[in-house]
Design an enzyme around this catalytic site. Structure first.
Site, PDB file in Angstrom:
ATOM      1  N   GLY A  64       0.810  -1.212   0.000  1.00  0.00           N
ATOM      2  CA  GLY A  64       0.000   0.000   0.000  1.00  0.00           C
ATOM      3  C   GLY A  64       0.846   1.266   0.000  1.00  0.00           C
ATOM      4  O   GLY A  64       2.085   1.212   0.003  1.00  0.00           O
ATOM      5  N   ALA A  95      -1.929  -3.179   7.314  1.00  0.00           N
ATOM      6  CA  ALA A  95      -2.939  -3.839   6.480  1.00  0.00           C
ATOM      7  C   ALA A  95      -4.330  -3.627   7.066  1.00  0.00           C
ATOM      8  O   ALA A  95      -4.528  -3.693   8.278  1.00  0.00           O
ATOM      9  CB  ALA A  95      -2.636  -5.329   6.381  1.00  0.00           C
ATOM     10  N   SER A 120      -6.688   5.589  13.118  1.00  0.00           N
ATOM     11  CA  SER A 120      -7.166   6.535  12.111  1.00  0.00           C
ATOM     12  C   SER A 120      -7.973   7.666  12.734  1.00  0.00           C
ATOM     13  O   SER A 120      -8.693   7.466  13.715  1.00  0.00           O
ATOM     14  CB  SER A 120      -8.048   5.798  11.103  1.00  0.00           C
ATOM     15  N   GLU A 161     -10.546   8.718  11.527  1.00  0.00           N
ATOM     16  CA  GLU A 161     -11.963   8.373  11.326  1.00  0.00           C
ATOM     17  C   GLU A 161     -12.589   7.845  12.621  1.00  0.00           C
ATOM     18  O   GLU A 161     -13.811   7.788  12.735  1.00  0.00           O
ATOM     19  CB  GLU A 161     -12.107   7.341  10.211  1.00  0.00           C
ATOM     20  N   TYR A 172     -15.847   1.428   9.067  1.00  0.00           N
ATOM     21  CA  TYR A 172     -14.389   1.516   9.089  1.00  0.00           C
ATOM     22  C   TYR A 172     -13.918   2.187  10.372  1.00  0.00           C
ATOM     23  O   TYR A 172     -13.002   1.699  11.052  1.00  0.00           O
ATOM     24  CB  TYR A 172     -13.895   2.302   7.871  1.00  0.00           C
TER      25      TYR A 172
END
Length: 324
Positions: A13, A81, A125, A127, A149
């Site tokens: 990534g 990941a 994150s 988020e 998520y």
């Protein structure tokens, strides 16, 4: 001194590729975990061929994780990941939970039983803050995730804290705010904009459909943020850190800068498509990296305008070469 060994999940990534480069520059032996698939995508790490070692493994298979830890004997494990695209988490909430939440537990369990001396980094994150309860957000701001998520990331974050406190593992979480680069996937809004701006500039299309232009984000450069990850694992104590720029920009600003870079008026090309509006939007994310600055000596180097222009320039070259 013996060469340090690092294991990176998610090495193919955006963050994994920049982190692998950074660790190689510091003399590490770098191992990466990749999932077996019929279509293997290694373009982000192609230039590192022969410098890193790749191994098959899967966050959903705890035995493969334990076997990989036994094989590579890493000093540091970076768990990057995840199913990391927020809109997909609405379509595949269970899969997102398995990879992004339970996958962290499986890795921590594998470390606890196989390689407890390893230092562990978990990619948390912004988020997780979701419907923010204070501005700017710090390490102490309560979480209020607004997507599957975000919920999965909050689980991964808390389980990392839990294993640190329960089993005395050196386990940290970096609460990273949005970080972008020319290596960002096309499904993310920054790359979607810069790639389509390049296509419009080169006459390959006319219009760019967008969602909420008023959403605000704290955007930084991925190359800067992986340096913060590494610094967290060099500290005497395991702690969690917010990694951010403490600046907020709207999606509209992103669009304006990207079109201006190629000398076009964005309003002639952009239209709002309801299909790109999230069921529950996160309107304002802005992180306070004061702790990272004080304790890690870390600060972002690349500013927002510079980042967007870097991405537009890279996409112009890609599109001219017939690449995505």
């Amino acid at each position: 001194m013996a060469t340090k060994r690092a294991l990176i999940t998610g090495i193919t990534g955006q963050d994994g590729s920049y982190l692998a480069e950074l660790l190689l520059s510091k003399g590490y032996e770098v191992h990466g975990m990749v999932r077996r698939s019929s279509e293997e995508k290694f373009e982000r790490i192609q230039h590192l061929h022969g410098k890193i070692q790749l191994h098959q493994g899967d966050l959903l298979d705890q035995f493969s994780l334990a076997a990989l830890l036994n094989l590579t004997k890493p000093d540091e494990v970076y768990n990057l990941a995840a199913q990391s695209f927020v809109p997909t988490s609405w379509n595949q909430p269970v899969l997102t939970g398995e990879f992004t939440a339970l996958g962290v537990t499986k890795m921590l369990e594998a470390i606890r039983h196989t390689r407890p001396e390893a230092r562990f980094y978990q990619a948390s994150s912004s988020e997780m803050f979701g419907k923010v309860l204070e501005v700017p957000q710090t390490e102490d701001t309560p979480f209020y995730p607004r997507s599957p998520y975000g919920v999965a990331k909050a689980y991964g974050h808390h389980i990392t804290v839990n294993y640190r406190e329960s089993f005395n593992l050196f386990a940290v979480s970096g609460i990273l705010f949005n970080h972008e680069s020319p290596r960002r996937g096309l499904e993310f809004v920054t790359r979607k904009v810069t790639y389509n701006v390049a296509r419009i500039k080169l006459g390959l299309q006319e219009k760019l459909p967008m969602g909420n232009l008023d959403a605000k984000r704290d955007w930084g450069f991925a190359g800067d943020y992986v340096d913060a990850m590494w610094r967290m694992l060099q500290q005497p104590q395991a702690e969690d850190y917010v990694v951010a720029t403490n600046e907020t920009h709207t999606v509209r600003e992103l669009v304006e800068i990207a079109f201006a870079r190629v000398g076009l008026d964005w309003e002639k090309h952009v239209f709002i498509d309801p299909a790109f509006v999230r069921p529950a939007e996160v309107d304002l994310l802005i992180g306070d990296p004061a702790k990272a600055k004080t304790k890690l000596g870390w600060e972002p180097k690349v500013r927002f305008k510079e980042l967007v222009e870097m991405m537009v320039d890279a996409d112009l070259e890609r599109v001219k070469a017939g690449q995505r």
